[in-house]
Structure formats: structure tokens, C-alpha cells
Design an enzyme around this catalytic site. Sequence first.
Site, mmCIF file in Angstrom:
data_model
loop_
_atom_site.group_PDB
_atom_site.id
_atom_site.type_symbol
_atom_site.label_atom_id
_atom_site.label_comp_id
_atom_site.label_asym_id
_atom_site.label_seq_id
_atom_site.Cartn_x
_atom_site.Cartn_y
_atom_site.Cartn_z
ATOM 1 N N ARG A 137 0.865 -1.162 -0.116
ATOM 2 C CA ARG A 137 -0.350 0.065 -0.017
ATOM 3 C C ARG A 137 0.969 1.282 -0.123
ATOM 4 O O ARG A 137 0.773 2.022 -0.916
ATOM 5 C CB ARG A 137 -1.050 -0.073 1.299
ATOM 6 C CG ARG A 137 -2.101 -0.797 1.246
ATOM 7 C CD ARG A 137 -3.027 -0.823 0.047
ATOM 8 N NE ARG A 137 -3.571 0.525 -0.191
ATOM 9 C CZ ARG A 137 -4.251 0.886 -1.243
ATOM 10 N NH1 ARG A 137 -3.883 0.078 -2.445
ATOM 11 N NH2 ARG A 137 -4.625 1.889 -1.610
ATOM 12 N N ARG B 160 15.179 -10.702 -1.637
ATOM 13 C CA ARG B 160 14.652 -10.913 -0.325
ATOM 14 C C ARG B 160 15.322 -10.188 0.756
ATOM 15 O O ARG B 160 14.951 -9.702 1.832
ATOM 16 C CB ARG B 160 14.396 -12.216 0.206
ATOM 17 C CG ARG B 160 13.320 -12.763 -0.646
ATOM 18 C CD ARG B 160 13.041 -14.431 -0.116
ATOM 19 N NE ARG B 160 12.047 -14.963 -0.937
ATOM 20 C CZ ARG B 160 11.136 -15.434 -0.283
ATOM 21 N NH1 ARG B 160 10.956 -15.435 1.004
ATOM 22 N NH2 ARG B 160 10.178 -16.049 -0.900
ATOM 23 N N CYS C 199 1.410 7.322 10.312
ATOM 24 C CA CYS C 199 0.650 8.198 9.924
ATOM 25 C C CYS C 199 -0.313 9.168 10.785
ATOM 26 O O CYS C 199 -0.436 10.166 10.787
ATOM 27 C CB CYS C 199 -0.471 7.627 8.809
ATOM 28 S SG CYS C 199 -1.330 6.194 9.753
ATOM 29 N N THR D 253 -1.821 1.741 20.090
ATOM 30 C CA THR D 253 -1.196 2.536 19.076
ATOM 31 C C THR D 253 -0.221 3.238 20.121
ATOM 32 O O THR D 253 -0.236 3.640 21.092
ATOM 33 C CB THR D 253 -2.067 3.560 18.494
ATOM 34 O OG1 THR D 253 -1.042 4.311 17.490
ATOM 35 C CG2 THR D 253 -2.939 4.558 19.351
ATOM 36 N N GLY D 254 0.974 3.191 19.620
ATOM 37 C CA GLY D 254 2.290 4.183 19.933
ATOM 38 C C GLY D 254 2.185 5.574 19.439
ATOM 39 O O GLY D 254 3.100 6.213 19.894
#
EC number: 1.2.1.12
Length: 338
Positions: free
Chosen positions: A13, A80, A152, A211-212
Site C-alpha cells: 500500500r 529478499r 500516519c 497505538t504508540g
Amino acid sequence: MATPKVGINGFGRIGRIVFRNAIASGDVDVVAVNDPFIETHYAAYMLKYDSTHGRFQGTIETYDEGLIVNGKKIRFFAERDPAAIPWGSAGAAYIVESTGVFTTTEKASAHLKGGAKKVIISAPSADAPMFVMGVNNKEYKTDINVLSNASCTTNCLAPLAKVINDNFGLVEGLMTTVHSYTATQKTVDAPSAKDWRGGRTAAQNIIPSSTGAAKAVGKVIPSLNGKLTGMSMRVPTANVSVVDLTCRTEKAVTYEDIKKTIKAASEEGELKGILGYTEDDIVSTDLIGDAHSSIFDAKAGIALNEHFIKLVSWYDNEWGYSRRVVDLIAYISKVDGQ
């Protein structure tokens, strides 16, 4: 000054939306992509069509070494191991690390072995210095080789917290982000041993999550360290999220004063183009594709008294965040070139 040459590791994404934003802004030049799980024809398809952001406005073709986007060749690798990616051969100096896997300084530094100069992690990092555009980007020094663009949500909260703290003093605050579901969630109930709630159907549930992001604001604004924490509610929307910050201020202030101050900050100075302001009756889908980090919703907030307020600010958690990745690269390359 030359446009910085960029490589993207991980074409998920954020990798793809960073790519689109790089082209939309013209501030950076993507020359290479690495993803071991996506071959070039499939990469072209995924870049061309997007369920949330629509069709790519341009031309996409493939050739034997990668993609041709708007007539420009972009090398495509399938390694990889980050250390094995030949970034130097493609001229990529600034690497966007968007796999979500190599998020520590040590792991992300592997990119430097292939000829890269700097690595920008598109996620919070346990040890790499975090930068939020408009908030602490001026702290960047040229000897930093691996850095993080934070999350974000931190990019949405930090500009808002900065304006409040700079003007009225932020004593303490609790944040809730009402957050769209993401790729880590499940389409149907499925095993998720580390996060039982996170294993439940994303499109059917409101899912409390940790969430941090709020605590991370203390890393980019040291004076707020220990003054903010928060949680997340994952909701059944595909994109666009909203921060709800409830906080106490040192100075007595009216909600009208706060609106005027945030509006002024959005129109000039460091936060112009990063912090937005609206008095329209918007809903989440109205902000798909908005490039701001944080869009203050003047009509949605409330004040209980002169020291206790609730502020609401929206963000396109894909597009706005990805634009900041591009902005951060453009900024550090400018500093590096001085």
C-alpha cells in the site's frame, strides 16, 4: 539542485502510494523498486488500478528490467535480502523502506551495502530518529543515515499538538484515532494469537487496538514527552482516519481562540500544506487523496471549559502520509546538498 533519486523497497500500500505521490509532486525521482513477491507485470497492474485512489493518471508498461512509467524506465528488483539489492546500479540514493519488516536502524542499514546513501523507514522505529515534517524536520543532520517518517497517526497528531503547546501550553492529553482498517487485519475471523481482537472481521466490527502514535509525539516534541498517550479504534472504512485529542491547556482559552490559532498556522509558516483547516460539514470520504498530514475540523471540536478541550483532525492515512515521505526525502536531500 538535482532531484533526489529514490528506490522503494516493498510495493505494498504505502510503497505504491509513495510512488504515485512522487510522480504527482515531481519533487523526487523514483528510479528503482524492489519486491521479491511481485513480478513486474503484476506490479504494473497494481500501480495502474487502485480501489481507493482510482486509476493511475499516466502510462505504465513493462520491459525486461522493470517498468516504464510515463515513458521513464524504472528498474525492478526481486531480492529478499536488503543488502543484496543493487540500488547503486540504478542510481538510487534515498531508499523508502516500506516493507514493514526492516524497521530498526540495524536492519534498515542493510540497504547501504547496495549503494544507497540514506534509508527512510515508512513506519515508526524502535531506535531510528523520527521526523515529522513541519514539526521537527529541522533537527535532521547530514550524519543520520537511517531515519523514520513516524506513523500516519503521529503525522496527524504532532502538528496539532505543536500548535496547542506553542500557543497555550499542553498540560496532558489523551488521543483516540478512529482508524480505517489496514492490510494487517482480516476479511473474516481468523487466527491472530498476539492480538485476539485484531483477528476479527475488519469490515464488520469496531475493533479497539493499541497505538504508540501519541507517545511518539514526545519523541518529536521532547517537551511533550510523557504528556500524551492514546488508543485506536479500527473501523469498517477502507481509508481516511480521524484523531480525537482531548487535552488540558495551561492558559485559559476559548474554542474560538483555538480555531483562529490553528487556522493561522495552516495558512503560513512551517505547517502550511501540512496542517489543513476546514469549517465544512465533511465526512471521511471527502478527504480521500488529501495531501495534508492533518486537517483540523473546526465544527467537530468542543470545549468543556477554558482549560479542557476536544479537538478533531482528519487524515488520509495512505495519501497524506505518503506525501510526507516524499517531502521528507526532498527536504533531507536539500540539507545533504548544502
